[in-house]
Every structure is written in C-alpha cells, then in structure tokens.
Enzyme design. Structure first.
Site, PDB file in Angstrom:
ATOM      1  N   ASN A 117       0.458   5.419   0.644  1.00  0.00           N
ATOM      2  CA  ASN A 117      -0.430   6.544   0.949  1.00  0.00           C
ATOM      3  C   ASN A 117       0.328   7.852   0.792  1.00  0.00           C
ATOM      4  O   ASN A 117       0.779   8.115  -0.334  1.00  0.00           O
ATOM      5  CB  ASN A 117      -1.253   6.364   2.239  1.00  0.00           C
ATOM      6  N   ASP A 118       0.467   8.662   1.796  1.00  0.00           N
ATOM      7  CA  ASP A 118       0.932  10.039   1.585  1.00  0.00           C
ATOM      8  C   ASP A 118       2.276  10.170   0.862  1.00  0.00           C
ATOM      9  O   ASP A 118       3.223   9.465   1.177  1.00  0.00           O
ATOM     10  CB  ASP A 118       1.138  10.758   2.924  1.00  0.00           C
ATOM     11  N   GLN A 174       4.673   7.095   1.975  1.00  0.00           N
ATOM     12  CA  GLN A 174       4.236   6.154   2.993  1.00  0.00           C
ATOM     13  C   GLN A 174       3.986   4.815   2.322  1.00  0.00           C
ATOM     14  O   GLN A 174       3.245   4.739   1.330  1.00  0.00           O
ATOM     15  CB  GLN A 174       2.929   6.650   3.636  1.00  0.00           C
ATOM     16  N   LEU A 211       0.820  -1.220   0.000  1.00  0.00           N
ATOM     17  CA  LEU A 211       0.000   0.000   0.000  1.00  0.00           C
ATOM     18  C   LEU A 211       0.849   1.264   0.000  1.00  0.00           C
ATOM     19  O   LEU A 211       1.819   1.365   0.738  1.00  0.00           O
ATOM     20  CB  LEU A 211      -0.898  -0.013   1.246  1.00  0.00           C
ATOM     21  N   ARG A 254       1.439  14.904  14.403  1.00  0.00           N
ATOM     22  CA  ARG A 254       2.347  14.280  13.427  1.00  0.00           C
ATOM     23  C   ARG A 254       2.468  15.078  12.128  1.00  0.00           C
ATOM     24  O   ARG A 254       1.848  16.111  11.952  1.00  0.00           O
ATOM     25  CB  ARG A 254       1.862  12.862  13.097  1.00  0.00           C
ATOM     26  N   ASP A 255       3.253  14.530  11.229  1.00  0.00           N
ATOM     27  CA  ASP A 255       3.399  15.015   9.853  1.00  0.00           C
ATOM     28  C   ASP A 255       4.131  16.355   9.753  1.00  0.00           C
ATOM     29  O   ASP A 255       3.619  17.316   9.154  1.00  0.00           O
ATOM     30  CB  ASP A 255       2.026  15.119   9.150  1.00  0.00           C
ATOM     31  N   TYR A 259       6.045   7.498  10.086  1.00  0.00           N
ATOM     32  CA  TYR A 259       4.913   8.202   9.495  1.00  0.00           C
ATOM     33  C   TYR A 259       5.362   9.432   8.704  1.00  0.00           C
ATOM     34  O   TYR A 259       6.545   9.735   8.624  1.00  0.00           O
ATOM     35  CB  TYR A 259       3.912   8.569  10.595  1.00  0.00           C
ATOM     36  N   SER A 260       4.386  10.165   8.196  1.00  0.00           N
ATOM     37  CA  SER A 260       4.662  11.213   7.216  1.00  0.00           C
ATOM     38  C   SER A 260       5.578  12.323   7.716  1.00  0.00           C
ATOM     39  O   SER A 260       5.653  12.601   8.909  1.00  0.00           O
ATOM     40  CB  SER A 260       3.353  11.835   6.753  1.00  0.00           C
TER      41      SER A 260
END
Ligand code: FRU
Length: 494
Positions: free
Chosen positions: A42-43, A59, A40, A160-161, A102-103
């Site tokens: 994602n971002d 991600q 998968l 986050r991010d 994570y992002s």
C-alpha cells in the site's frame, strides 16, 4: 538484530521464494510499476534522494494479499525508472510496532538516513500508536530507536503517518489525526534533533475554520512548498460523495495556501481531488537534487472490492503509480510524467495531423499493453472524442458539457463504472498503459486519471471515435520493461 526480527525477516524472504513463480507468471504483472514481490503493497513511505540515489520504501504485508501487520519494503533507483530491490527495511519485531510498522517518511541528518514511522499496536479493540525513529548509515539496515512521540490527549489513537522536513535548521513533522470528536486533522510538531518533539498545533480545522469538518480521519498528510505556496496533500476518510466528486471509498486531495509557522495558521483554498481515477491514495513527495517536487502514490484503494482483485490468485495485490513531478500553475497542482520516462521508449508509430469526422477508427500499430500514447494539438469543432482502451476502459471528453470521463468495467462485478472531472478544454493527452493499469495525463498534467485495468490479456487494441471534426498528432511508443525480478542479498544472512 533481535531474534524476533531475524525470524520475521526469514519468514518474509521464504514467502517471496515460495510464491516467486506464481507471481511472475501473472499476465497482469506489470512491467514498469513498483509492485510487491508477493503479498500486498500500500502506501509509499520514506521517499528520499539520499547519497545520490532515490530510495523508496513501502507498506508491505508479505504473508497475504490483505492488510494487517505491515513491514517496510525497500527499493532504490538512480533514475526513478529502474528500481532495484533492497533488503527489507523494517519488520514489526518490537512491542511498540507489534501490529505493524505503519507509514512514515525519511530524512537525512549528519549523513545518516533516518526513518520516522508509526508503530501500530492493537490489543483486542484497543489501539495504541507510537511515532518511532530508526537510523541507517548504509541505507540498507536500520537500527531502531523506538518511540519518540506519544499520543497527545486531544486525539484518538488514529494518529499516524509522520512526514518530516527541515526549514531554517528546524525539523517539522506533520501527522494525520482524529480528534476526540472524530474529526480529521493534520497536526504540526517541531524538533531540533528528531528525538524531542514539541506540538505546535493543528494546521487545519480549529485554527483556520476554512475547511471545518471534512472526514473523520486524515491519513498521510504531506506539507511542502511549491511555487511560493504551501501545499498540503492529504487522504481524508469519511467524506461523502458530492456531485461528481469523492466517489472512491476514501479521498485524496490537496490544499494550496500560506502557512504561518509561528502562528500555526494555514490559510488555504478549497480541497481539490488530486487524481480523478479509481485507484489513487496516500501519496508522498520528495524534493530531489534537481529541485523537483516529485510525488508517488499507492495505485490502490481500501474498499469492499479490494479482495476481488484478479491478481489475488497470483499471490500479490496492488502497485504504486508512476512518480510525477508537481508544478503549481495558478492555484492548481499539475502532475507531469517524469522526463526520465522517455528512457523506456522503444519502437513506435506516429500520425501527424490525424483527422476524424463522425467516425470510429483504429490506427495501424496503435496497439499494445505496455506503451505510451500521446495526442497533441487536439483541435476541431468536435463535440465528443472517445478513446477505448483494450476493450473495457474508455476515456471520453465531451466539449459541450466540458466533462472528462474515465469509464471501465468493474473488476468486481463487471458493470461499467465512471469517474469525471470538469475540464475547460482538451489540448493534449499522454496515456501510460502497463499490463493492468492506465494513467491518463491531460493537458500536461492539469488533470490525471489513474486506474487499474484488467482487460483480457489478448486484447491490445485501441479505438478512437469522434462526434464532429477533430484533429491531433498521434504518437505511440512501446515501452521497455524496467521492473526487475526480486533478487536481494541481505547481508544479515551472509
Ligand atoms: C493509509 C494507511 C496509513 C497507515 C497505513 C497502514 O493507506 O491506512 O494511514 O499508516 O495505511 O498500512
């Protein structure tokens, strides 16, 4: 490299090899979009032009077509069209990121490439979050420095991010957050060295009151200058549908305003949806050497239908959108397809001054599943113009109601679903079709509809219908393939 890191990288590369054939044989595998080699995506993360090359991280969950413990995949390009796969950038090997890297974003300092990202830790129902730093001299392998910022007490662990940028020799970072009252926020920090960070305050909510309560968590904020203003792009969770707005599971939109860095006050206008389609989330921008502000997003959405994607049996899911150049026109952010996309154009057909009166028709040669379609100088007294794409998606402009609509057959349940936006007038369309996606740019980027489309692979037809008289110049190009098969030399295994 730690043993754990080595082990995770080896497992991820093995997974790519194991699934390579099945992934590449999917009729829905795309030709010019960024996709995961397996698993998968994602971002988009760490989008930057560094040492004359564009780098883009993403991600990535290598081991299943679902979310969970994320890695950072990595691709690079000299033209934003042809992307090369690079060795895996981050694997969640350390205690502070054990449930996912994570992002985050990338910046350059003293010639080196630095990543700031969120280390995600989940123990039973407890969540911990760490903003972490990693550095690279070769743009391929990263040395981790670990956490540089701990969670301030005013927020929950939905924090986050980090998106980082430099202004007047100071580093700034904006983070997506949730207050203890469960309200979404974007929090601004500053630093001189990327390691020691001071909190300046929330740039929305408490300090401005302009937006008030708007969702329970704001993900992936990005704040930048565009046309003399500060634009914040953000993906809020928990915003209820409002008329024809906000019908996706989570939203993505922007604010245009003026940020006072000293007072930490952001005076901005209303939240505007960034894209009007079905799949568009967590975008990130860079500014390149040509001074262009370019944005790319996840062409996906975390929702109850995610596990119904037709690509899942082929061991991959989701893709990124095309990168788009942003322009501020009045107080509206336009998204324009990159000039470089023209490189992919192959054969085509054109019909200058095509006319239609209360009819439905096809144009010879206007067919395909990897192509670009342009309608320019759309004019006439028509009430409605419709374009049906490959049987199960339709773009409609209704001049009476001034509504632009994208309809498609849902890949989850087959029923027709639609998204709308208000559009004063329709002058032009540029539609990018890839094997399982459509991106419709209206009036040079005034509005965009992005969506995955799972048509019958054999269906490559386009049908036009008008109510009343309409004329336009029609151009169609086949687009060449730019997505490369996964081929990576990871020196760590030489
Ligand atoms: C947005 C998001 C981010 C997070 C990442 C995890 O899609 O939830 O907030 O960092 O995905 O993959």
């Amino acid at each position: 490299m730690t043993e754990r890191e080595k082990e995770l990288l080896a497992q991820a590369y093995a997974e790519i090899e194991k699934n390579r054939d099945i992934v590449e044989n999917d009729p829905y595998r795309m030709n010019y979009h960024i996709m995961p080699p397996t698993g998968l995506i994602n971002d988009p993360n760490g989008f930057i032009e560094w040492n004359g090359k564009y780098h883009l991280f993403y991600q990535w969950q290598p081991f299943k077509t679902g979310h969970g413990t994320k890695f950072w995949g990595h691709v690079s390009s000299t033209d934003l069209v042809h992307w090369e796969h690079e060795p895996i950038a981050l694997a969640p090997s350390e205690w502070y990121e054990q449930d996912g890297c994570y992002s985050g974003s990338a910046v350059e300092q003293d010639g080196k490439l630095f990543l700031l990202y969120t280390g995600n830790v989940k123990e039973d129902d407890d969540r911990e979050t760490y903003q972490c730093l990693a550095e690279s001299s070769d743009g391929k392998t990263f040395k981790k420095h670990g956490p540089v910022l701990h969670l301030p007490k005013e927020y929950t662990a939905h924090f986050r991010d980090p998106k980082v940028w430099k202004k007047n020799d100071t580093w700034y970072m904006i983070i997506g957050a949730q207050t203890k009252k469960l309200e979404g926020r974007a929090v601004l920090f500053q630093s001189q060295d990327l390691k020691n960070w001071t909190r300046l305050g929330d740039v929305t909510g408490t300090n401005t009151d302009l937006i008030g309560e708007f969702g329970y968590m704001w993900e992936c904020p990005d704040l930048f200058e565009l046309g003399g203003k500060e634009v914040m792009v953000v993906s809020p969770q928990g915003v209820a549908p409002d008329g024809m707005l906000y019908h996706n599971e989570h939203q993505c939109g922007y604010l245009v305003g003026d940020l006072d860095y000293e007072e930490v006050k952001y005076r901005h206008g209303a939240f505007v949806e960034m894209d009007r389609g079905f799949e568009f989330y967590a975008p990130q921008t860079l500014v390149d050497a040509k001074g262009r502000r370019i944005m790319i997003a996840w062409m996906g959405m975390p929702d109850q239908y995610e596990q119904k994607h037709p690509t899942i049996p082929f061991k991959w899911i989701h893709s990124l959108t095309l990168p788009r150049e942003l322009k501020l026109v009045g107080n509206k952010v336009y998204q324009v397809p990159l000039e470089e996309m023209k490189m992919l154009r192959g054969d085509g057909v054109s019909y200058a001054g095509a006319e239609m009166v209360n009819e439905e028709k096809q144009f010879d040669g206007v067919e395909g599943d990897v192509m670009e379609l342009g309608l320019d100088d759309i004019s006439g007294t028509f009430e409605r113009l419709e374009i049906t794409l490959r049987g199960n998606a339709r773009f409609i402009y209704n001049k009476e109601t001034k509504l632009a609509t994208l309809e498609r057959a849902s890949f989850a349940h087959g029923q027709t679903e639609s998204r709308h936006c208000y559009l004063e007038e329709l002058n032009s369309l540029r539609i990018f079709v890839d094997k399982s996606s459509i991106e419709i740019f209206i009036n040079e980027g005034e509005e965009v509809f992005s969506a995955r489309q799972f048509a019958y692979p054999e269906n490559k037809g386009y049908s036009f219908a008008s109510k009343g008289y309409v004329s336009f110049d029609l151009n169609k190009w086949n687009l060449n393939k730019s997505a490369a098969a996964y081929q990576v030399q990871d020196e760590r295994y030489a």
